[in-house]
Design an enzyme around this catalytic site. Sequence first.
Site, PDB file in Angstrom:
ATOM      1  N   PHE A   1      83.820 117.788 149.932  1.00  0.00           N
ATOM      2  CA  PHE A   1      83.095 117.862 148.672  1.00  0.00           C
ATOM      3  C   PHE A   1      83.457 116.684 147.781  1.00  0.00           C
ATOM      4  CE2 PHE A   1      82.766 122.214 150.013  1.00  0.00           C
ATOM      5  CZ  PHE A   1      81.586 122.668 149.463  1.00  0.00           C
ATOM      6  N   ASP A   2      82.433 116.070 147.203  1.00  0.00           N
ATOM      7  CA  ASP A   2      82.671 115.218 146.048  1.00  0.00           C
ATOM      8  C   ASP A   2      82.953 116.147 144.860  1.00  0.00           C
ATOM      9  OD1 ASP A   2      82.692 112.794 144.493  1.00  0.00           O
ATOM     10  OD2 ASP A   2      80.743 113.414 143.711  1.00  0.00           O
ATOM     11  N   LYS A   3      83.564 115.621 143.818  1.00  0.00           N
ATOM     12  CA  LYS A   3      83.928 116.475 142.683  1.00  0.00           C
ATOM     13  C   LYS A   3      82.804 116.593 141.662  1.00  0.00           C
ATOM     14  CE  LYS A   3      86.489 114.914 139.349  1.00  0.00           C
ATOM     15  NZ  LYS A   3      85.644 115.189 138.137  1.00  0.00           N
TER      16      LYS A   3
END
Length: 790
Positions: free
Chosen positions: A307-309
């Site tokens: 996941f990107d944040k």
Amino acid sequence: MAYLRDRIELLFFVVSAGLLVGGGGAWLLGWYPAAALVWALGTVLGLVFAVAWVAGALRRGQASVDVIAVLALGGALWVNEPFAGAMITVMLGTGRLLEARAQARARRELSLLVERAPRTARRRVRGGVESVPVEALAAGDLILVGTGEVLAVDGRLLSAGILDESALTGESLPVERAVGEDVRSGVVNAGAPIDLMATAAAADSTYAGVVRLVEQAQAASAPFVRTADRFAVFFVPLTLVLAGAAWAISSDPVRAVAVLVVATPCPLLLAAPIAVMSGLSRAASIGVVVKGGGALERLAAGRVALFDKTGTLTRGQPTLADTITAADTVDADEILRLAASLDQVSPHVLASAIVTAATRRDLELDMPENVREEHGYGLLGTVGGHEVRLGKAAWIAPGSEPGWVRQVRRRADLDGSLTVFIAVDGEPAGAFLLEDPVRPDAPRMIRALRGAGISKIVLVTGDRADIAHTVGRIVGVDSVRADCDPGEKLRVITDESSSAATIMVGDGVNDAPALAAAGVGVALAARGATASSEAADIVLTVDRIDALADAILIARRSMGIGLQAVQVGMGLSLAAMVAAAAGFLAPAAGAILQEIIDVLAIGIALRAVIPGKSHTINMAPADIATAHRLKSQHDAVAAVVEQIRAVADTLSARDNDLAPARLLLHRLETELLPHERADEELLVPIVARALGGSNATADMSRTHAEIEHLISRLHRLLGGLENDARPEDIIELRRLLYGLYAILRLHNALEEEGAFSLVPDDRPQARNPAPAAPITLRKAKDPRTNLHPH
């Protein structure tokens, strides 16, 4: 082209079925030569189509089991078994028709969005309204949206509205949206006419992005390579060997033809694509656009999620975290009201955060006048007779930096926040801290992914390590990789892909390379189209990331059902082939048996259309309405919570003024405490019913009790103190206030995650919505593009 292909498939099925039934009727009447002729015509029809399909597969360089159908049909004519040939033709027509219908259903789920795309919009201009093409709209334009019209661009409401958002979210009930709320293009105005200020051009809006995504998904899934072709490599040689052996041993070509007839697997092995197409349709119905069966299969195989944040585990939009006043005499709610009033006419994302915070606290906004920008500094205007400035600290508080400004900068640096300062009538009044909060549903989504079979979850972000690790701890990931540029993200994905199938989730432009490199890329496009959406295999068009876990369950269920249908059908077909080779099945009987097997296999595959296990929480409409009312109260008392820390900060042993603390106690007892008691009485049972047990609400109830206990202690402490409070009394009071503040912050976070994130964002429609009042505003560009966190 797809429409023409569907019509040909339907015509092929109808004609082949008609020839089979017509020949049967002639046979029953005793017209045996006529029956044989009609069945032979049906066989020839099937042979023509089968030869064409095999030739097309050869041109594409693909193996095809349709060669078995060609041999079976030709053999049926050779050994004078026209009924078997006509039955095979009907089988072919049935399979092709079912595949065409499955593809059409998936296309229809997606194309409904495209067909509703608006072409024109009504833009307010000086002296009236003009109709313009949607391509001419720009950020800052004022738009009038009539009843029943589709919103052409993303924007901010300047009048309250009732919207039908089902096309994007799947929620069937109309939604009430307040003044200042951001809305997405593609939704329908279900109430009175509304006024909207565009925050994006039409090409950059949500709806345009969805249209592009649909076109990509349709292109990727057509033509669909049938699962049957994967088995051609071994199934065709096996069939030919068995048929040849039966002929050689018995010297009877009829046995060979019987083997070919029962081996005709086109409808049978189309069962898997039917299951996959059903999965695509199911995913589209929950707001997940899957770009083809291959992407669905890779999603089902995923075991590691990255996941990107920003925008995925966090909201991706600034949210007001705190209001800091320049002096004790300044009211935090009042400066927020003034700032939000001015920001109503700004399309900037920071303006949206301030307006949203004010409307959630039920603050009454005024329409600003004489709005103008000071380029590079901020926004200036008149609100209710007061001159209001919003922007940089150097413009709001020029000269030497006061202590409260240094405090704001320090807190912003520690929290990674943005700041907007405000001055009223030329005097610095305070500042707003804005941050990108963790999505309330993110921890629940992570748990749902683990339940769906994801074994490892990694946070990969370009943000600072301290912020990334904080988010990672809150949502519960397995590892964190921070300070990553796009190249480093690619290396992380390559490393993880070497050991397991990967799923990468992101929504930013810098996520596009990572999404393309992962086993399957998932983009969040609920708030508009980005490069990540173009690069991704799967796109969430709803702003709920828990839809990803449901999409994984749909993918795995669809692939599992397809595999089950193939295994059952092929097992029965192989048994029938052996029986035919041994002389126990004539071609005609074999054709009937094969049709039964095919219908059984396709019936198994069609189970994928039925909804399976889901993480969706079902609530009664009355519970949803109650939860939304409590959420509004929850937002409204946020200012009281922040006032606790402000009062504690100003307490001093040298200045024992207890008036602010007594005023705070009054607000706690008259505003916050009734809300917490209502939560315990109403919200806790709602959550328990939704999650199926009281254990899920134990933490909420415990913190409710602790909050009431601390407020009771505060009441007793202040009741026993006079104006001559001693230093140790002030220390105890400060300690109590900080403890209460910490408990409330934790409790509110628990409520956001464990209660309010479960509630679908649909509020009951107002019975008699008030008509929108006409407005005349001056457009004002937002000058705060260069705001920094310091």
